[in-house]
Write a protein that holds these residues in place. Sequence first.
Motif, PDB file in Angstrom:
ATOM      1  N   VAL A 254       0.723  -1.327   0.042  1.00  0.00           N
ATOM      2  CA  VAL A 254      -0.069   0.005   0.019  1.00  0.00           C
ATOM      3  C   VAL A 254       0.728   1.345  -0.088  1.00  0.00           C
ATOM      4  N   ILE A 255       0.564   2.248  -0.938  1.00  0.00           N
ATOM      5  CA  ILE A 255       1.205   3.258  -1.007  1.00  0.00           C
ATOM      6  C   ILE A 255       0.542   4.678  -0.687  1.00  0.00           C
ATOM      7  N   LEU A 256       0.831   5.578  -0.038  1.00  0.00           N
ATOM      8  CA  LEU A 256      -0.086   6.564   0.411  1.00  0.00           C
ATOM      9  C   LEU A 256       0.569   7.822  -0.532  1.00  0.00           C
ATOM     10  N   SER A 257      -0.252   8.371  -1.393  1.00  0.00           N
ATOM     11  CA  SER A 257       0.300   9.637  -2.132  1.00  0.00           C
ATOM     12  C   SER A 257      -0.840  10.557  -2.044  1.00  0.00           C
ATOM     13  N   ALA A 258      -1.267  10.754  -1.087  1.00  0.00           N
ATOM     14  CA  ALA A 258      -2.483  11.495  -0.743  1.00  0.00           C
ATOM     15  C   ALA A 258      -2.116  13.153  -0.272  1.00  0.00           C
ATOM     16  N   GLY A 259      -0.835  13.335  -0.231  1.00  0.00           N
ATOM     17  CA  GLY A 259      -0.378  14.766  -0.132  1.00  0.00           C
ATOM     18  C   GLY A 259       0.039  14.936   1.334  1.00  0.00           C
ATOM     19  N   ALA A 260       0.370  16.110   1.560  1.00  0.00           N
ATOM     20  CA  ALA A 260       0.963  16.458   3.037  1.00  0.00           C
ATOM     21  C   ALA A 260      -0.031  16.522   4.023  1.00  0.00           C
ATOM     22  N   ILE A 261      -1.578  16.761   3.731  1.00  0.00           N
ATOM     23  CA  ILE A 261      -2.682  16.831   4.438  1.00  0.00           C
ATOM     24  C   ILE A 261      -3.185  15.407   4.616  1.00  0.00           C
ATOM     25  N   GLY A 262      -3.416  14.707   3.385  1.00  0.00           N
ATOM     26  CA  GLY A 262      -4.184  13.565   3.338  1.00  0.00           C
ATOM     27  C   GLY A 262      -3.552  12.340   3.806  1.00  0.00           C
ATOM     28  N   SER A 263      -2.050  12.274   3.567  1.00  0.00           N
ATOM     29  CA  SER A 263      -1.424  11.124   3.951  1.00  0.00           C
ATOM     30  C   SER A 263      -1.350  11.089   5.358  1.00  0.00           C
ATOM     31  N   PRO A 264      -0.786  11.933   6.224  1.00  0.00           N
ATOM     32  CA  PRO A 264      -0.787  12.031   7.644  1.00  0.00           C
ATOM     33  C   PRO A 264      -2.256  11.632   8.295  1.00  0.00           C
ATOM     34  N   GLN A 265      -3.309  12.022   7.583  1.00  0.00           N
ATOM     35  CA  GLN A 265      -4.751  12.113   8.163  1.00  0.00           C
ATOM     36  C   GLN A 265      -5.067  10.619   8.217  1.00  0.00           C
ATOM     37  N   LEU A 266      -4.789  10.189   6.945  1.00  0.00           N
ATOM     38  CA  LEU A 266      -5.169   8.561   6.529  1.00  0.00           C
ATOM     39  C   LEU A 266      -4.462   7.610   7.649  1.00  0.00           C
ATOM     40  N   LEU A 267      -3.044   8.138   7.856  1.00  0.00           N
ATOM     41  CA  LEU A 267      -2.239   7.211   8.707  1.00  0.00           C
ATOM     42  C   LEU A 267      -2.848   7.335  10.302  1.00  0.00           C
ATOM     43  N   GLN A 268      -3.347   8.642  10.546  1.00  0.00           N
ATOM     44  CA  GLN A 268      -3.897   8.637  12.020  1.00  0.00           C
ATOM     45  C   GLN A 268      -5.141   7.971  12.124  1.00  0.00           C
ATOM     46  N   LEU A 269      -6.150   8.067  11.007  1.00  0.00           N
ATOM     47  CA  LEU A 269      -7.297   7.548  11.164  1.00  0.00           C
ATOM     48  C   LEU A 269      -7.156   5.896  11.099  1.00  0.00           C
ATOM     49  N   SER A 270      -6.063   5.510  10.817  1.00  0.00           N
ATOM     50  CA  SER A 270      -5.717   3.983  10.801  1.00  0.00           C
ATOM     51  C   SER A 270      -4.937   3.489  11.909  1.00  0.00           C
ATOM     52  N   GLY A 271      -4.722   4.473  12.909  1.00  0.00           N
ATOM     53  CA  GLY A 271      -4.103   3.973  14.077  1.00  0.00           C
ATOM     54  C   GLY A 271      -2.479   4.187  14.207  1.00  0.00           C
ATOM     55  N   VAL A 272      -1.872   4.811  13.132  1.00  0.00           N
ATOM     56  CA  VAL A 272      -0.543   4.926  13.114  1.00  0.00           C
ATOM     57  C   VAL A 272      -0.343   6.802  13.658  1.00  0.00           C
ATOM     58  N   GLY A 273       0.247   6.766  14.658  1.00  0.00           N
ATOM     59  CA  GLY A 273       0.321   8.155  15.209  1.00  0.00           C
ATOM     60  C   GLY A 273       0.440   8.436  16.675  1.00  0.00           C
ATOM     61  N   ASP A 274       0.116   9.449  17.319  1.00  0.00           N
ATOM     62  CA  ASP A 274       0.390   9.563  18.735  1.00  0.00           C
ATOM     63  C   ASP A 274      -0.586   8.795  19.458  1.00  0.00           C
ATOM     64  N   PRO A 275      -0.155   7.953  20.090  1.00  0.00           N
ATOM     65  CA  PRO A 275      -1.276   7.237  21.072  1.00  0.00           C
ATOM     66  C   PRO A 275      -2.104   8.054  21.774  1.00  0.00           C
ATOM     67  N   ASP A 276      -1.563   8.954  22.692  1.00  0.00           N
ATOM     68  CA  ASP A 276      -2.063   9.792  23.566  1.00  0.00           C
ATOM     69  C   ASP A 276      -3.191  10.762  22.837  1.00  0.00           C
ATOM     70  N   ARG A 277      -3.186  10.969  21.554  1.00  0.00           N
ATOM     71  CA  ARG A 277      -4.038  11.667  20.856  1.00  0.00           C
ATOM     72  C   ARG A 277      -5.055  10.771  20.274  1.00  0.00           C
ATOM     73  N   LEU A 278      -4.722   9.601  19.575  1.00  0.00           N
ATOM     74  CA  LEU A 278      -5.506   8.745  18.961  1.00  0.00           C
ATOM     75  C   LEU A 278      -6.532   7.733  19.964  1.00  0.00           C
ATOM     76  N   ARG A 279      -6.080   7.436  21.010  1.00  0.00           N
ATOM     77  CA  ARG A 279      -7.033   6.634  22.080  1.00  0.00           C
ATOM     78  C   ARG A 279      -8.266   7.408  22.373  1.00  0.00           C
ATOM     79  N   PRO A 280      -8.115   8.628  22.935  1.00  0.00           N
ATOM     80  CA  PRO A 280      -9.422   9.406  23.097  1.00  0.00           C
ATOM     81  C   PRO A 280     -10.349   9.510  22.167  1.00  0.00           C
ATOM     82  N   LEU A 281      -9.821   9.554  20.713  1.00  0.00           N
ATOM     83  CA  LEU A 281     -10.791   9.526  19.754  1.00  0.00           C
ATOM     84  C   LEU A 281     -11.409   8.326  19.381  1.00  0.00           C
ATOM     85  N   GLY A 282     -11.152   7.145  20.221  1.00  0.00           N
ATOM     86  CA  GLY A 282     -11.566   5.903  20.098  1.00  0.00           C
ATOM     87  C   GLY A 282     -10.773   5.052  18.928  1.00  0.00           C
TER      88      GLY A 282
END
Length: 543
Positions: A254-282
């Motif tokens: 899988v290759i993300l080429s969704a841009g400087a906004i879309g790629s990190p957004q999709l990573l975070q939605l998928s559980g790749v990011g800061d645990p302290d920010r993601l867990r409160p969002l469920g």
Amino acid sequence: MIRSNSDVADVVIVGAGSAGCVLAARLSDRTDLSVTILEAGGSDRSLWVHMPIGYGGAFYHPQLNWRYYTEPDPGLGGRRAYWPRGRVVGGSSSINAMVFVRGHAADYDSWAAAGCTGWAYADVLPAFRRLETWAGGESRWRGGSGPIHVRDMTRAAHPLSHAFVTAGAALGHARNPDFNGADQEGVGINQITVRDGWRSSAATGYLTPALRRPNLRLLRDATATRILFEGSRAVGVEFLRGGRLGRVMARREVILSAGAIGSPQLLQLSGVGDPDRLRPLGIDVVSAAPSVGRNLQDHVGYDLVFEATVPTLNATLGPLWARGRAGLTWLMTRDGPLSLSVNQAGGFVRGDTGRTRPNLQLYFSPLSYTRATPGRRRLTMPDVFPGFMIGVSNCHPKSRGWLHIRSADPQDRPELHAGYYSAPEDMDEMLDAVPIMRAIAARPELSRYTRRELTPGRDMMDRDALETFIRETTTSVYHQCGTCAMGANAASGAVVDPRLRVHGLEGLRVADASIMPLIPAGNLNAPCLMIGERAAEMVSADL
């Protein structure tokens, strides 16, 4: 009702923007690979896309543009910045101002020096040459048979654009006929991605011809909602299309080429990011990666506006009858002002003699206008009098911002914190640019065509007053990058390694402007195309 369906391909690419189109075309050239590319936007069959100067109509277009807004920014006096991003096949290469600049060679050498092996200028130059057909012909520096056609505007540029270059050269700035040649420094006429009077985008150059292949499939109007994982391995992408939830599974990557906004957004939605920010969002955490969405960089700029004594593009693009005549010229000949960009000239200069490379990019437009109200469909409305603008941005801003999702809903826009002027050095550079621009405007080569400086006005000399003016008028130059930064290891704050693989995960890469560890000097479309070329090389070799 949302229904689920699934499909499968060897490689799944999210985002048919500049880098994504390159990847899809280059990888599908291998007959042993099947490729599916998802694009949240629709078709690029629009006059606002294909007519070069049509980008003014695409600037706020709801069907072609994501139309992002930042949070109120302290550096702009609490204003929100508007960030247009392409929501269409071809991404921002379909709606940008088409100026083609690679960046300074030292920019890429600094990437390599920071641990990004394989990204020095000597490494990326072959990719830059491979992607372009330069109107000036193939050389050591330029390509002659690539998918993206790059036009020289020298013969067609407005006379005031040439006056700007001559004035800059008279002040001692080198006259540079090719910012993409042996050296970037100097003043000159810009090059644009136009072929025979039509925009040459990543879609027209790469993706559309490649779609004839049976092993390449494009899904338009397909918004990726999350990456699917089995353990730490990415195995597919879930997407929303026409009210239905679908899946496309990836046998290989899988290759993300969704841009400087879309790629990190999709990573975070998928559980790749800061645990302290993601867990409160469920959101269940797949990989702890606090750097996702950090390191946000952008070029910002402001303009000095002048009233002219000779006709400018205001007369060509303002009155309805004049626009009609220009439109007829373009329809019949694919020539004239509508076949160009209004960003016709510029340069890369040093703000002081102690610097080893240019730190300021200059912009000259033989047009003056009042910026459109956010939300309107048109970018500009030319002034009723003749005018022109000289603008500036600093090439290597020190300020950093960040972005993060607000919720687990993929259709909820992320919060965007630009952080403009949070580093004091950036404001110092922008203030130092004022006398440079005014000196060029005061040279007889240009001043003979100038009635007066309208904005901010020649009488504004006080540094504090100029700083207030800059904060009140600064806008983004729309070069967001760095939010999934490349680096040798995650401990250094990197999200991807030098082969663009996401640290700590398997089968997942990012390839777009978000991987830039440091922003290069100049416009970012050419570097994004290069990243697509380099990524295709790496993926193909690794597979």
